[in-house]
Motif scaffolding. Structure first.
Motif, PDB file in Angstrom:
ATOM      1  N   UNK A 257       0.833  -1.208   0.000  1.00  0.00           N
ATOM      2  CA  UNK A 257       0.000   0.000   0.000  1.00  0.00           C
ATOM      3  C   UNK A 257       0.865   1.254   0.000  1.00  0.00           C
ATOM      4  N   UNK A 258       1.896   1.273   0.858  1.00  0.00           N
ATOM      5  CA  UNK A 258       2.761   2.452   0.942  1.00  0.00           C
ATOM      6  C   UNK A 258       3.507   2.685  -0.374  1.00  0.00           C
ATOM      7  N   UNK A 259       4.046   1.628  -0.944  1.00  0.00           N
ATOM      8  CA  UNK A 259       4.803   1.754  -2.196  1.00  0.00           C
ATOM      9  C   UNK A 259       3.902   2.185  -3.337  1.00  0.00           C
ATOM     10  N   UNK A 260       2.716   1.613  -3.432  1.00  0.00           N
ATOM     11  CA  UNK A 260       1.799   1.965  -4.510  1.00  0.00           C
ATOM     12  C   UNK A 260       1.303   3.399  -4.377  1.00  0.00           C
ATOM     13  N   UNK A 261       1.149   3.883  -3.151  1.00  0.00           N
ATOM     14  CA  UNK A 261       0.781   5.288  -2.944  1.00  0.00           C
ATOM     15  C   UNK A 261       1.871   6.219  -3.470  1.00  0.00           C
ATOM     16  N   UNK A 262       3.120   5.900  -3.132  1.00  0.00           N
ATOM     17  CA  UNK A 262       4.227   6.737  -3.606  1.00  0.00           C
ATOM     18  C   UNK A 262       4.373   6.636  -5.121  1.00  0.00           C
ATOM     19  N   UNK A 263       4.185   5.440  -5.667  1.00  0.00           N
ATOM     20  CA  UNK A 263       4.212   5.278  -7.124  1.00  0.00           C
ATOM     21  C   UNK A 263       3.157   6.150  -7.791  1.00  0.00           C
ATOM     22  N   UNK A 264       2.011   6.305  -7.102  1.00  0.00           N
ATOM     23  CA  UNK A 264       0.915   7.075  -7.666  1.00  0.00           C
ATOM     24  C   UNK A 264       1.000   8.565  -7.441  1.00  0.00           C
ATOM     25  N   UNK A 265       2.062   9.011  -6.737  1.00  0.00           N
ATOM     26  CA  UNK A 265       2.264  10.450  -6.575  1.00  0.00           C
ATOM     27  C   UNK A 265       1.963  11.007  -5.201  1.00  0.00           C
ATOM     28  N   UNK A 286      10.299   3.353   1.725  1.00  0.00           N
ATOM     29  CA  UNK A 286       9.410   3.059   0.598  1.00  0.00           C
ATOM     30  C   UNK A 286       9.772   3.884  -0.638  1.00  0.00           C
ATOM     31  N   UNK A 287      10.477   5.006  -0.446  1.00  0.00           N
ATOM     32  CA  UNK A 287      10.944   5.747  -1.617  1.00  0.00           C
ATOM     33  C   UNK A 287      12.023   4.957  -2.332  1.00  0.00           C
ATOM     34  N   UNK A 288      12.836   4.204  -1.564  1.00  0.00           N
ATOM     35  CA  UNK A 288      13.870   3.369  -2.175  1.00  0.00           C
ATOM     36  C   UNK A 288      13.229   2.222  -2.955  1.00  0.00           C
ATOM     37  N   UNK A 289      12.163   1.642  -2.382  1.00  0.00           N
ATOM     38  CA  UNK A 289      11.453   0.576  -3.087  1.00  0.00           C
ATOM     39  C   UNK A 289      10.887   1.105  -4.391  1.00  0.00           C
ATOM     40  N   UNK A 290      10.263   2.286  -4.308  1.00  0.00           N
ATOM     41  CA  UNK A 290       9.656   2.888  -5.487  1.00  0.00           C
ATOM     42  C   UNK A 290      10.717   3.204  -6.533  1.00  0.00           C
ATOM     43  N   UNK A 291      11.873   3.712  -6.098  1.00  0.00           N
ATOM     44  CA  UNK A 291      12.960   4.032  -7.023  1.00  0.00           C
ATOM     45  C   UNK A 291      13.504   2.772  -7.693  1.00  0.00           C
ATOM     46  N   UNK A 292      13.643   1.693  -6.921  1.00  0.00           N
ATOM     47  CA  UNK A 292      14.134   0.439  -7.494  1.00  0.00           C
ATOM     48  C   UNK A 292      13.163  -0.109  -8.539  1.00  0.00           C
ATOM     49  N   UNK A 293      11.877   0.009  -8.249  1.00  0.00           N
ATOM     50  CA  UNK A 293      10.878  -0.453  -9.212  1.00  0.00           C
ATOM     51  C   UNK A 293      10.938   0.373 -10.493  1.00  0.00           C
ATOM     52  N   UNK A 294      11.147   1.690 -10.328  1.00  0.00           N
ATOM     53  CA  UNK A 294      11.254   2.557 -11.493  1.00  0.00           C
ATOM     54  C   UNK A 294      12.491   2.189 -12.313  1.00  0.00           C
ATOM     55  N   UNK A 295      13.610   1.959 -11.625  1.00  0.00           N
ATOM     56  CA  UNK A 295      14.843   1.611 -12.328  1.00  0.00           C
ATOM     57  C   UNK A 295      14.695   0.285 -13.067  1.00  0.00           C
ATOM     58  N   UNK A 296      14.024  -0.694 -12.427  1.00  0.00           N
ATOM     59  CA  UNK A 296      13.829  -1.982 -13.076  1.00  0.00           C
ATOM     60  C   UNK A 296      12.948  -1.840 -14.313  1.00  0.00           C
ATOM     61  N   UNK A 297      11.893  -1.031 -14.200  1.00  0.00           N
ATOM     62  CA  UNK A 297      11.011  -0.820 -15.345  1.00  0.00           C
ATOM     63  C   UNK A 297      11.749  -0.107 -16.474  1.00  0.00           C
ATOM     64  N   UNK A 298      12.610   0.841 -16.105  1.00  0.00           N
ATOM     65  CA  UNK A 298      13.383   1.587 -17.114  1.00  0.00           C
ATOM     66  C   UNK A 298      14.296   0.637 -17.888  1.00  0.00           C
ATOM     67  N   UNK A 299      14.987  -0.235 -17.147  1.00  0.00           N
ATOM     68  CA  UNK A 299      15.919  -1.160 -17.799  1.00  0.00           C
ATOM     69  C   UNK A 299      15.196  -2.122 -18.750  1.00  0.00           C
ATOM     70  N   UNK A 300      13.973  -2.484 -18.398  1.00  0.00           N
ATOM     71  CA  UNK A 300      13.208  -3.393 -19.229  1.00  0.00           C
ATOM     72  C   UNK A 300      12.648  -2.695 -20.468  1.00  0.00           C
ATOM     73  N   UNK A 301      12.272  -1.428 -20.311  1.00  0.00           N
ATOM     74  CA  UNK A 301      11.498  -0.768 -21.370  1.00  0.00           C
ATOM     75  C   UNK A 301      12.298   0.155 -22.254  1.00  0.00           C
TER      76      UNK A 301
END
Length: 305
Positions: A257-265, A286-301
């Motif tokens: 929930x916390x990570x998805x909230x930060x992902x959503x702004x 949770x900002x680190x989790x969100x950043x890692x998810x962003x970095x992983x998505x960037x590397x994939x896309x």
């Protein structure tokens, strides 16, 4: 003075004056009882830095994690600082006690799609009107919507819900109250449970003795307040397959929930308030989790990642 006698006074102070939760007080007492066993009857006033270092070293040799060693050291520092204030000691032997820094692994989170699919499947199961299915759906929707701790969820009473405003009043760590909002899916699941599920569970009896807790929001199969263990089992069964692990519990939904909230702004302080964190630093993981998810998505896309 005998060490455990002082520990008894200290834990009473933690419970009655500092108003720490019973679980926290038990953890302090357990750590300090370990120190008492390790020092084998050495009087409180004779314990020195070497006793404390030896205690932590023995725990490390027994395989305690760095986080456990750090927690034990923190318990000792708190206790001896209090003992000095109470004039039970002439000096504080824990002032130069150094513990390993705690490693902070990033919390595991589920994807929004995975959680959504699991909750939607549970909603379809609850359409048949089974009381337990309605309750389970409401529990998971509320856990994910609010990010509350499992103890906070199990402690909810019906009167803690403001269904008109879609908020719940929870009692968190340190007996601190906060009000958390929840969204439409959780509201609908709660309405269905309160209308068709809870009355059925509340009517169940064992023998001739009614076991219903009349105030509790979530009831078990025998009409008593839902236990944290039962909620753990529910999350493991429903959400475990989403993340491919059976070693999950309600905190996974809190992390998600916390990570998805930060992902959503959402801003960090709003998430801190929602989760009931005393320190913003706790929420920042949770900002680190969100950043890692962003970095992983960037590397994939990204074609040139």
């Amino acid at each position: 003075m005998e060490l455990m006698a002082a520990v008894d006074r200290y834990t009473a102070y933690l419970a009655d004056v500092r108003r720490l939760s019973p679980a926290t007080v038990r953890a302090y007492r357990s750590d300090l009882a370990g120190l008492a066993a390790a020092t084998a009857g050495v009087p409180l006033e004779d314990i020195d830095l070497e006793h404390l270092r030896s205690w932590l070293w023995e725990r490390a040799k027994h395989g305690d994690a760095r986080s456990s060693i750090a927690r034990r050291a923190a318990a000792a520092r708190g206790f001896f600082g209090w003992a000095l204030e109470q004039e039970l000691l002439a000096s504080d032997p824990s002032l130069r006690l150094v513990a390993p820094k705690r490693s902070r692994p990033l919390p595991k989170v589920a994807t929004t799609e995975g959680v959504g699919a699991a909750l939607d499947a549970l909603a379809r199961t609850a359409q048949d009107g089974d009381a337990v299915a309605l309750r389970d759906h409401a529990i998971l929707e509320l856990l994910y919507a609010t990010g509350v701790r499992v103890s906070e969820l199990c402690g909810l009473d019906i009167d803690d819900l403001d269904r008109g405003r879609a908020t719940a009043r929870v009692l968190g760590k340190g007996s601190k109250e906060r009000v958390v909002p929840y969204g439409m899916p959780a509201a609908q699941a709660l309405d269905a449970y309160l209308a068709r599920g809870r009355p059925t569970l509340a009517a169940r009896v064992e023998g001739d003795v009614r076991r219903t807790d009349g105030r509790a929001l979530f009831l078990g199969a025998r009409g008593r307040r839902m236990s944290p263990r039962a909620v753990y089992d529910l999350v493991t069964r429903v959400i475990g397959p989403v993340v491919g692990s059976a070693a999950v519990g309600p905190h996974l939904l809190r992390h998600s929930a916390a990570t998805h909230l930060l992902d959503g702004g959402a801003d960090l302080r709003s998430v801190q308030e929602l989760l009931g964190h005393a320190s913003l630093g706790t929420t920042q993981i949770y900002t680190h989790v969100s950043s890692e998810r962003l970095a992983a998505a960037y590397k994939l896309a990204h074609p040139r990642a």
